[in-house]
Design a protein around this motif. Structure first.
Motif, PDB file in Angstrom:
ATOM      1  N   THR A  57       0.840  -1.198   0.000  1.00 16.22           N
ATOM      2  CA  THR A  57       0.000   0.000   0.000  1.00 16.22           C
ATOM      3  C   THR A  57       0.875   1.248   0.000  1.00 16.22           C
ATOM      4  O   THR A  57       1.742   1.406   0.859  1.00 16.22           O
TER       5      THR A  57
ATOM      6  N   ARG B 280       0.650   5.447   0.065  1.00 15.88           N
ATOM      7  CA  ARG B 280      -0.238   6.570   0.333  1.00 15.88           C
ATOM      8  C   ARG B 280       0.412   7.861  -0.146  1.00 15.88           C
ATOM      9  O   ARG B 280       1.616   8.067   0.017  1.00 15.88           O
TER      10      ARG B 280
ATOM     11  N   THR C  45      -4.945   6.543  -1.556  1.00 20.96           N
ATOM     12  CA  THR C  45      -4.362   5.280  -1.153  1.00 20.96           C
ATOM     13  C   THR C  45      -4.295   4.391  -2.384  1.00 20.96           C
ATOM     14  O   THR C  45      -5.319   4.141  -3.029  1.00 20.96           O
TER      15      THR C  45
ATOM     16  N   GLY D 106      -5.631   4.780   6.576  1.00 25.73           N
ATOM     17  CA  GLY D 106      -5.252   3.713   7.488  1.00 25.73           C
ATOM     18  C   GLY D 106      -3.763   3.461   7.364  1.00 25.73           C
ATOM     19  O   GLY D 106      -3.009   4.324   6.941  1.00 25.73           O
ATOM     20  N   ASP D 107      -3.328   2.262   7.712  1.00 25.27           N
ATOM     21  CA  ASP D 107      -1.918   1.929   7.622  1.00 25.27           C
ATOM     22  C   ASP D 107      -1.483   1.831   6.168  1.00 25.27           C
ATOM     23  O   ASP D 107      -2.236   1.417   5.291  1.00 25.27           O
ATOM     24  N   ALA D 108      -0.232   2.219   5.892  1.00 23.98           N
ATOM     25  CA  ALA D 108       0.347   2.101   4.564  1.00 23.98           C
ATOM     26  C   ALA D 108       1.790   1.649   4.712  1.00 23.98           C
ATOM     27  O   ALA D 108       2.448   1.937   5.712  1.00 23.98           O
ATOM     28  N   ASP D 109       2.287   0.925   3.722  1.00 25.18           N
ATOM     29  CA  ASP D 109       3.684   0.517   3.739  1.00 25.18           C
ATOM     30  C   ASP D 109       4.609   1.701   3.510  1.00 25.18           C
ATOM     31  O   ASP D 109       5.733   1.724   4.011  1.00 25.18           O
TER      32      ASP D 109
ATOM     33  N   GLU E 265       4.354   6.178   2.785  1.00 25.16           N
ATOM     34  CA  GLU E 265       3.591   7.401   2.539  1.00 25.16           C
ATOM     35  C   GLU E 265       4.522   8.463   1.972  1.00 25.16           C
ATOM     36  O   GLU E 265       5.611   8.712   2.511  1.00 25.16           O
TER      37      GLU E 265
ATOM     38  N   GLY F 208       8.205   5.232   5.882  1.00 30.64           N
ATOM     39  CA  GLY F 208       8.025   3.814   5.615  1.00 30.64           C
ATOM     40  C   GLY F 208       8.991   3.318   4.561  1.00 30.64           C
ATOM     41  O   GLY F 208      10.117   3.811   4.434  1.00 30.64           O
TER      42      GLY F 208
END
Length: 248
Positions: free
Chosen positions: A172, A174, A185, A204-207, A209, A234
Motif C-alpha cells: 500500500t 499513500r 491510497t 489507514g496503515d500504509a507501507d 507514505e 516507511g
C-alpha cells in the motif's frame, strides 16, 4: 475543478509554455525529458492540441490517430504552436457541453469536461518541460489544480491495464497533499493498481507514505521533480518503484 476553471488553466498554461519555449530556443535540451529538444516538445504538444481540436470540432466518437510530422521549421514553430493552442482553447470553449466525443480514460465527467481536464494537465506538464529548458524557475500552480491533476493521474492513467506500477506481494502506497487536505491510497499488487481517493482522516496503515504540497506531489508523480524531494515515511522502495515504472 469545474470545466470553466480548467479551460482558463489550459489557456494560461499554453501561453506560458509558448513564452518559455520561445525564450529557450528550439535547440535547447529539455532536462525533464532528456531525449527531447524544445522543438520536439512543441511538435508533440502542438500535434496533441490539433488532434483534440479535431475530436471536438468534428464530433468524433471513435479514436483517430494524431498526425505527427505536420510542424513547420524552427523559425515558424512557436507561432504554429500558439495557433494550435488558441484553436484548442476556442474548441473546448465552444463545444457542446453534452456532446458525445471519444475519450480514453475512466471518468465520471462529460466528454467535454474530460478533454478540458486532460488538456489543461497535458499542457501544464509540458509547460514545466519548456520552463525547465529555459531555466529561471517554474511558474506555480494552485493546490486545487495540482490536486486535480494528481487525481487524474492516479484514478485515470494508473487504473488502466498498461500501468506498470505493480508488486509481487500486496503493498500500500499513500500520497498526501499537505496543503489541499487530499489523500490517495494506492493498493499495489501484480494486478492493476486500485486507487482510493478520500479525505486525510480516512487514511489507514500504509507501507509507504509520500507527502508534500500538492504541487510537489503533482510534479514528482509526473516525474518532473525528483521523488526524493517528497517526505517519505516507511518503505522507500515503493517510492523508487514509482520512479522506475510510472512513466506514461
Amino acid at each position: 475543478m469545474d470545466t470553466a476553471e480548467l479551460i482558463d488553466a489550459l489557456d494560461r498554461e499554453g501561453r506560458l509554455m509558448a513564452d518559455a519555449a520561445e525564450q529557450a530556443g528550439p535547440d535547447a535540451q529539455v532536462p525533464t525529458c532528456p531525449e527531447w529538444r524544445v522543438r520536439d516538445l512543441l511538435a508533440h504538444t502542438g500535434m496533441v492540441h490539433r488532434w483534440v481540436t479535431r475530436t471536438l470540432t468534428e464530433g468524433m466518437t471513435e479514436p483517430a490517430r494524431p498526425q505527427p510530422g505536420q510542424e513547420p521549421g524552427d523559425a515558424d514553430l512557436t507561432p504554429w504552436f500558439r495557433e494550435g493552442h488558441g484553436a484548442l482553447v476556442k474548441a473546448v470553449t465552444e463545444a457542446d457541453p453534452e456532446g458525445r466525443y471519444f475519450t480514453f480514460l475512466p471518468t465520471s465527467r462529460t466528454p467535454l469536461a474530460f478533454w478540458a481536464r486532460r488538456q489543461a494537465h497535458e499542457t501544464a506538464i509540458h509547460r514545466v518541460d519548456a520552463e525547465s529548458a529555459r531555466g529561471k524557475g517554474l511558474s506555480p500552480v494552485t493546490p486545487a489544480f495540482a490536486a486535480d491533476g494528481l487525481d487524474e493521474l492516479l484514478t485515470g492513467f494508473h487504473t488502466l491495464e498498461r500501468s506498470r506500477v505493480r508488486t509481487e506481494a500486496p503493498r500500500t502506497l499513500r500520497l498526501r497533499a499537505t496543503d489541499a487536505e487530499a489523500v490517495w491510497t494506492v493498493r499495489l499488487s501484480d494486478d492493476v493498481p486500485r486507487v482510493e481517493p478520500g479525505d486525510a482522516g480516512d487514511a489507514g496503515d500504509a507501507d509507504c507514505e509520500l507527502s508534500g504540497s500538492a504541487e510537489e506531489l503533482y510534479l514528482a508523480l509526473w516525474n518532473r521533480l525528483p521523488i526524493t524531494e517528497l517526505r517519505t515515511t516507511g518503505d522507500a522502495s515503493l517510492a523508487e518503484l514509482w520512479r522506475e515504472r510510472s512513466a506514461i
